[in-house]
Design a protein around this motif. Structure first.
Motif, PDB file in Angstrom:
ATOM      1  N   ILE A  16      -7.602  -5.401  78.234  1.00 60.58           N
ATOM      2  CA  ILE A  16      -6.406  -5.914  78.916  1.00 60.58           C
ATOM      3  C   ILE A  16      -6.692  -7.302  79.497  1.00 60.58           C
ATOM      4  CG2 ILE A  16      -4.862  -5.574  80.901  1.00 60.58           C
ATOM      5  CD1 ILE A  16      -4.057  -3.562  78.954  1.00 60.58           C
ATOM      6  N   GLY A  17      -7.795  -7.432  80.219  1.00 60.83           N
ATOM      7  CA  GLY A  17      -8.126  -8.716  80.843  1.00 60.83           C
ATOM      8  C   GLY A  17      -8.294  -9.832  79.825  1.00 60.83           C
ATOM      9  N   GLY A  18      -8.965  -9.515  78.717  1.00 60.06           N
ATOM     10  CA  GLY A  18      -9.174 -10.516  77.675  1.00 60.06           C
ATOM     11  C   GLY A  18      -7.861 -10.969  77.050  1.00 60.06           C
ATOM     12  N   ASN A  19      -6.978 -10.009  76.752  1.00 59.07           N
ATOM     13  CA  ASN A  19      -5.711 -10.380  76.109  1.00 59.07           C
ATOM     14  C   ASN A  19      -4.745 -11.060  77.072  1.00 59.07           C
ATOM     15  OD1 ASN A  19      -6.620  -9.608  73.655  1.00 59.07           O
ATOM     16  ND2 ASN A  19      -5.486  -7.671  73.561  1.00 59.07           N
ATOM     17  N   LEU A  20      -4.784 -10.691  78.347  1.00 55.38           N
ATOM     18  CA  LEU A  20      -3.983 -11.438  79.327  1.00 55.38           C
ATOM     19  C   LEU A  20      -4.505 -12.872  79.455  1.00 55.38           C
ATOM     20  CD1 LEU A  20      -3.303  -8.820  82.149  1.00 55.38           C
ATOM     21  CD2 LEU A  20      -1.616  -9.870  80.622  1.00 55.38           C
ATOM     22  N   THR A  21      -5.827 -13.040  79.406  1.00 55.25           N
ATOM     23  CA  THR A  21      -6.403 -14.387  79.436  1.00 55.25           C
ATOM     24  C   THR A  21      -5.885 -15.197  78.247  1.00 55.25           C
ATOM     25  OG1 THR A  21      -8.396 -13.588  80.548  1.00 55.25           O
ATOM     26  CG2 THR A  21      -8.571 -15.697  79.406  1.00 55.25           C
ATOM     27  N   ARG A  22      -5.879 -14.586  77.072  1.00 56.14           N
ATOM     28  CA  ARG A  22      -5.400 -15.286  75.868  1.00 56.14           C
ATOM     29  C   ARG A  22      -3.933 -15.706  76.000  1.00 56.14           C
ATOM     30  NH1 ARG A  22      -9.020 -11.239  74.012  1.00 56.14           N
ATOM     31  NH2 ARG A  22     -10.767 -12.269  72.943  1.00 56.14           N
ATOM     32  N   ASP A 139      -0.713  -4.647  72.399  1.00 54.28           N
ATOM     33  CA  ASP A 139       0.711  -4.963  72.549  1.00 54.28           C
ATOM     34  C   ASP A 139       0.921  -6.278  73.302  1.00 54.28           C
ATOM     35  OD1 ASP A 139       1.147  -2.614  71.246  1.00 54.28           O
ATOM     36  OD2 ASP A 139       2.150  -1.597  72.919  1.00 54.28           O
ATOM     37  N   ILE A 140      -0.031  -6.629  74.172  1.00 54.81           N
ATOM     38  CA  ILE A 140       0.080  -7.883  74.921  1.00 54.81           C
ATOM     39  C   ILE A 140       0.119  -9.068  73.959  1.00 54.81           C
ATOM     40  CG2 ILE A 140      -1.133  -9.398  76.561  1.00 54.81           C
ATOM     41  CD1 ILE A 140      -2.154  -6.766  77.904  1.00 54.81           C
ATOM     42  N   LEU A 141      -0.605  -8.937  72.832  1.00 59.23           N
ATOM     43  CA  LEU A 141      -0.615  -9.987  71.811  1.00 59.23           C
ATOM     44  C   LEU A 141       0.495  -9.787  70.781  1.00 59.23           C
ATOM     45  CD1 LEU A 141      -4.444 -10.219  70.979  1.00 59.23           C
ATOM     46  CD2 LEU A 141      -3.161 -11.494  72.709  1.00 59.23           C
ATOM     47  N   ASP A 142       0.792  -8.530  70.436  1.00 55.64           N
ATOM     48  CA  ASP A 142       1.620  -8.251  69.252  1.00 55.64           C
ATOM     49  C   ASP A 142       3.093  -7.967  69.533  1.00 55.64           C
ATOM     50  OD1 ASP A 142      -0.800  -8.404  67.953  1.00 55.64           O
ATOM     51  OD2 ASP A 142      -1.062  -6.226  67.773  1.00 55.64           O
ATOM     52  N   LYS A 143       3.444  -7.586  70.761  1.00 49.89           N
ATOM     53  CA  LYS A 143       4.803  -7.086  71.008  1.00 49.89           C
ATOM     54  C   LYS A 143       5.739  -8.023  71.779  1.00 49.89           C
ATOM     55  CE  LYS A 143       4.248  -2.762  69.427  1.00 49.89           C
ATOM     56  NZ  LYS A 143       4.774  -2.431  68.107  1.00 49.89           N
ATOM     57  N   PRO A 144       5.287  -9.217  72.211  1.00 46.39           N
ATOM     58  CA  PRO A 144       6.207 -10.060  72.968  1.00 46.39           C
ATOM     59  C   PRO A 144       7.459 -10.396  72.163  1.00 46.39           C
ATOM     60  CG  PRO A 144       3.980 -10.923  73.130  1.00 46.39           C
ATOM     61  CD  PRO A 144       3.953  -9.855  72.091  1.00 46.39           C
ATOM     62  N   GLN A 145       8.588 -10.434  72.875  1.00 40.34           N
ATOM     63  CA  GLN A 145       9.867 -10.811  72.264  1.00 40.34           C
ATOM     64  C   GLN A 145      10.624 -11.693  73.238  1.00 40.34           C
ATOM     65  OE1 GLN A 145      11.498  -9.298  69.283  1.00 40.34           O
ATOM     66  NE2 GLN A 145      11.142  -7.101  69.479  1.00 40.34           N
ATOM     67  N   VAL A 197       5.953   7.910  80.949  1.00 43.84           N
ATOM     68  CA  VAL A 197       6.032   6.462  80.746  1.00 43.84           C
ATOM     69  C   VAL A 197       4.699   5.872  80.275  1.00 43.84           C
ATOM     70  CG1 VAL A 197       5.340   5.433  82.982  1.00 43.84           C
ATOM     71  CG2 VAL A 197       7.277   4.489  81.733  1.00 43.84           C
ATOM     72  N   TYR A 198       3.622   6.608  80.453  1.00 44.99           N
ATOM     73  CA  TYR A 198       2.283   6.101  80.139  1.00 44.99           C
ATOM     74  C   TYR A 198       2.146   5.915  78.625  1.00 44.99           C
ATOM     75  CZ  TYR A 198      -2.828   5.836  80.131  1.00 44.99           C
ATOM     76  OH  TYR A 198      -4.126   5.429  79.956  1.00 44.99           O
ATOM     77  N   GLY A 199       1.900   4.680  78.193  1.00 43.86           N
ATOM     78  CA  GLY A 199       1.806   4.392  76.763  1.00 43.86           C
ATOM     79  C   GLY A 199       3.143   4.332  76.047  1.00 43.86           C
ATOM     80  N   ASN A 200       4.241   4.379  76.804  1.00 37.64           N
ATOM     81  CA  ASN A 200       5.589   4.376  76.224  1.00 37.64           C
ATOM     82  C   ASN A 200       5.991   2.943  75.874  1.00 37.64           C
ATOM     83  OD1 ASN A 200       8.470   4.482  75.927  1.00 37.64           O
ATOM     84  ND2 ASN A 200       8.524   6.367  77.126  1.00 37.64           N
ATOM     85  N   ARG A 201       6.408   2.715  74.634  1.00 32.94           N
ATOM     86  CA  ARG A 201       6.780   1.361  74.192  1.00 32.94           C
ATOM     87  C   ARG A 201       8.293   1.161  74.161  1.00 32.94           C
ATOM     88  NH1 ARG A 201       2.300   2.095  69.871  1.00 32.94           N
ATOM     89  NH2 ARG A 201       0.758   0.471  70.361  1.00 32.94           N
ATOM     90  N   GLY A 202       9.019   1.942  74.962  1.00 36.43           N
ATOM     91  CA  GLY A 202      10.479   1.872  74.942  1.00 36.43           C
ATOM     92  C   GLY A 202      11.036   0.645  75.635  1.00 36.43           C
ATOM     93  N   GLY A 203      12.359   0.491  75.510  1.00 35.91           N
ATOM     94  CA  GLY A 203      13.086  -0.559  76.221  1.00 35.91           C
ATOM     95  C   GLY A 203      13.455  -0.101  77.623  1.00 35.91           C
ATOM     96  N   VAL A 204      14.269  -0.907  78.294  1.00 32.87           N
ATOM     97  CA  VAL A 204      14.569  -0.669  79.711  1.00 32.87           C
ATOM     98  C   VAL A 204      15.104   0.744  79.968  1.00 32.87           C
ATOM     99  CG1 VAL A 204      16.097  -1.362  81.606  1.00 32.87           C
ATOM    100  CG2 VAL A 204      14.874  -3.108  80.304  1.00 32.87           C
ATOM    101  N   GLU A 205      16.085   1.170  79.191  1.00 32.54           N
ATOM    102  CA  GLU A 205      16.700   2.483  79.454  1.00 32.54           C
ATOM    103  C   GLU A 205      15.709   3.617  79.231  1.00 32.54           C
ATOM    104  OE1 GLU A 205      19.315   3.629  81.100  1.00 32.54           O
ATOM    105  OE2 GLU A 205      19.420   1.492  81.512  1.00 32.54           O
ATOM    106  N   GLU A 206      14.950   3.519  78.150  1.00 28.35           N
ATOM    107  CA  GLU A 206      13.963   4.573  77.853  1.00 28.35           C
ATOM    108  C   GLU A 206      12.899   4.650  78.940  1.00 28.35           C
ATOM    109  OE1 GLU A 206      10.813   5.808  74.357  1.00 28.35           O
ATOM    110  OE2 GLU A 206      12.495   4.507  73.829  1.00 28.35           O
ATOM    111  N   ILE A 207      12.446   3.499  79.417  1.00 25.40           N
ATOM    112  CA  ILE A 207      11.423   3.472  80.466  1.00 25.40           C
ATOM    113  C   ILE A 207      11.983   4.022  81.776  1.00 25.40           C
ATOM    114  CG2 ILE A 207       9.946   1.958  81.860  1.00 25.40           C
ATOM    115  CD1 ILE A 207       9.029   2.484  78.886  1.00 25.40           C
ATOM    116  N   ARG A 208      13.221   3.664  82.080  1.00 20.47           N
ATOM    117  CA  ARG A 208      13.862   4.178  83.306  1.00 20.47           C
ATOM    118  C   ARG A 208      13.923   5.706  83.264  1.00 20.47           C
ATOM    119  NH1 ARG A 208      18.308   0.582  83.807  1.00 20.47           N
ATOM    120  NH2 ARG A 208      17.028  -0.778  85.093  1.00 20.47           N
TER     121      ARG A 208
END
Length: 224
Positions: A16-22, A139-145, A197-208
């Motif tokens: 996590i730390g490495g990919n946030l640094t990137r 996901d920090i590297l691959d999922k941004p939109q 929610v742990y490891g859940n890749r959903g959008g706002v409604e799914e996470i809520r």
């Protein structure tokens, strides 16, 4: 509108730390990164990203945001006063999780029901914003939109300091993710390992909905 460049300290250079640094350096932020083994072990990451490798004691110096992304069992070993010298209104992000069987051993207060991030706050003597703890590091590297894109992943965020939480949510938005406010730190158990929610890749409604569906009992998998 041009985004402000922030000074960000990252303590922990694992996945996590490495990919946030990137990502944060790529966005133009001024990033200092530290780990327990010393700056000389971070040369490759520094060369790749342009981040500044520093000792843990210096990671927060002048920082507006500090990310603590280390094993929970290592939190009490952080240098005393490591946040001295940070900006007065520094937002501290805690990405940590309690893995008693796999890594951390037994932490009595957490076993007794104290939320993990509340325990971390007590160790470091500063409020934290819980974020990224259930995020896959890739996901920090691959999922941004971009904002408003269909299928944009949302991350839950907990914390008592509303101003700090806004800084963190804005930063996560800049990284390419939506956020869902999970309330104060007393509700942060809803984000812990073993919850919907742990490891859940959903959008706002799914996470809520996943946060609402959480129950406070720890399952056997996540107990010492």
């Amino acid at each position: 509108m041009e985004r402000a460049v922030m000074k960000i300290g990252i303590i922990g250079a694992g996945n996590i730390g490495g990919n946030l640094t990137r990502r944060l350096t790529a966005l133009g932020h001024d990033v200092s990164v530290a780990n327990s083994r010393g700056p000389h072990t971070l040369t490759a990451l520094a060369e790749e990203t342009g981040a500044t490798p520093v000792p843990v004691e210096e990671a927060a110096r002048g920082a507006q945001v500090v990310v603590v992304t280390i094993p929970l069992k290592a939190v009490p070993d952080l240098p005393k006063g490591f946040l001295h010298g940070a900006a007065e209104d520094v937002a501290v992000i805690d990405t940590g999780n309690y893995y008693p069987q796999q890594r951390d051993g037994r932490i009595a207060e957490i076993e007794d029901g104290l939320p993990e991030s509340r325990w971390t706050e007590r160790q470091i003597g500063h409020p934290v914003v819980k974020a990224f703890n259930g995020t896959y590091s890739d996901d920090i590297l691959d999922k941004p939109q971009p904002k408003g894109a269909p299928g944009r992943v949302a991350l839950p965020v907990s914390g008592d300091d509303e101003a700090a939480k806004k800084v963190v949510r804005d930063l996560i938005d800049e990284l390419g993710f939506d956020t869902v406010d999970n309330g104060g730190q007393d509700e942060s158990w809803r984000q812990q390992p073993g919850t919907p929610v742990y490891g859940n890749r959903g959008g706002v409604e799914e996470i809520r909905k996943a946060l609402e569906a959480a129950t406070p009992e720890r399952t056997a998998d996540w107990r010492a």
